[in-house]
Motif scaffolding. Structure first.
Motif, PDB file in Angstrom:
ATOM      1  N   VAL A  45      -3.085  32.870  -0.276  1.00  0.00           N
ATOM      2  CA  VAL A  45      -4.265  31.535  -0.724  1.00  0.00           C
ATOM      3  C   VAL A  45      -3.144  30.418  -0.892  1.00  0.00           C
ATOM      4  N   VAL A  62      -9.115  31.883   2.856  1.00  0.00           N
ATOM      5  CA  VAL A  62      -8.687  31.761   1.877  1.00  0.00           C
ATOM      6  C   VAL A  62      -9.968  32.308   0.624  1.00  0.00           C
ATOM      7  N   ILE A 106      -9.877  28.292   5.566  1.00  0.00           N
ATOM      8  CA  ILE A 106     -10.481  27.944   4.128  1.00  0.00           C
ATOM      9  C   ILE A 106     -11.496  29.254   4.064  1.00  0.00           C
ATOM     10  N   LEU A 135      -4.392  27.518  -7.599  1.00  0.00           N
ATOM     11  CA  LEU A 135      -4.992  26.140  -7.345  1.00  0.00           C
ATOM     12  C   LEU A 135      -3.875  24.981  -7.678  1.00  0.00           C
ATOM     13  N   ALA A 147      -0.997  25.221  -5.148  1.00  0.00           N
ATOM     14  CA  ALA A 147      -1.544  24.577  -3.759  1.00  0.00           C
ATOM     15  C   ALA A 147      -1.550  22.902  -3.596  1.00  0.00           C
ATOM     16  N   SER A 198      -4.413  27.367   1.672  1.00  0.00           N
ATOM     17  CA  SER A 198      -5.027  26.346   0.949  1.00  0.00           C
ATOM     18  C   SER A 198      -4.149  24.966   1.141  1.00  0.00           C
TER      19      SER A 198
END
Length: 112
Positions: free
Chosen positions: A58, A94, A91, A7, A10, A62
């Motif tokens: 991912v 992902v 999305i 996360l 990204a 993203s």
């Protein structure tokens, strides 16, 4: 924790992609370079626990979706329902990868 690294990578990707397009001074380019290194650090940390292909899919999916949305909202890029539809597919993909990937890569046998 590995998914947190994905996360973060990204999120940071958004900044370096924008930096690549809009940097005009040496300070901005240095900042963009630092953010690129930080993004790849997060990817490396995530790959310690998750399969590299999953992390990369991912991360890129993203990040790309976020960048397109920011282009729409901040940089007045051309908006179309087709683009929104395809961002939605990214999305969904992902989320599908996240749901079907275990939190940690299984240890290899034989001490490797």
């Amino acid at each position: 924790m590995a998914w947190i690294y994905v996360l973060l990578a990204a999120i940071v990707e958004v900044f370096w992609v924008i930096g690549l397009k809009y940097s005009s001074s040496i300070i901005e380019w240095i900042g963009t370079g630092i953010v690129i290194v930080l993004s790849f650090y997060f990817i490396i940390k995530a790959c310690e626990k998750l399969p590299a292909g999953t992390v990369y899919a991912v991360f890129t999916g993203s990040g790309a979706a976020a960048i397109v949305l920011i282009d729409f909202l901040i940089f007045d890029a051309e908006f179309s329902l087709a683009k929104v539809f395809f961002i939605g597919l990214i999305i969904v993909g992902v989320i599908g990868i996240k749901v079907t990937t275990p939190d940690e890569e299984p240890a290899t046998k034989g001490g490797d």
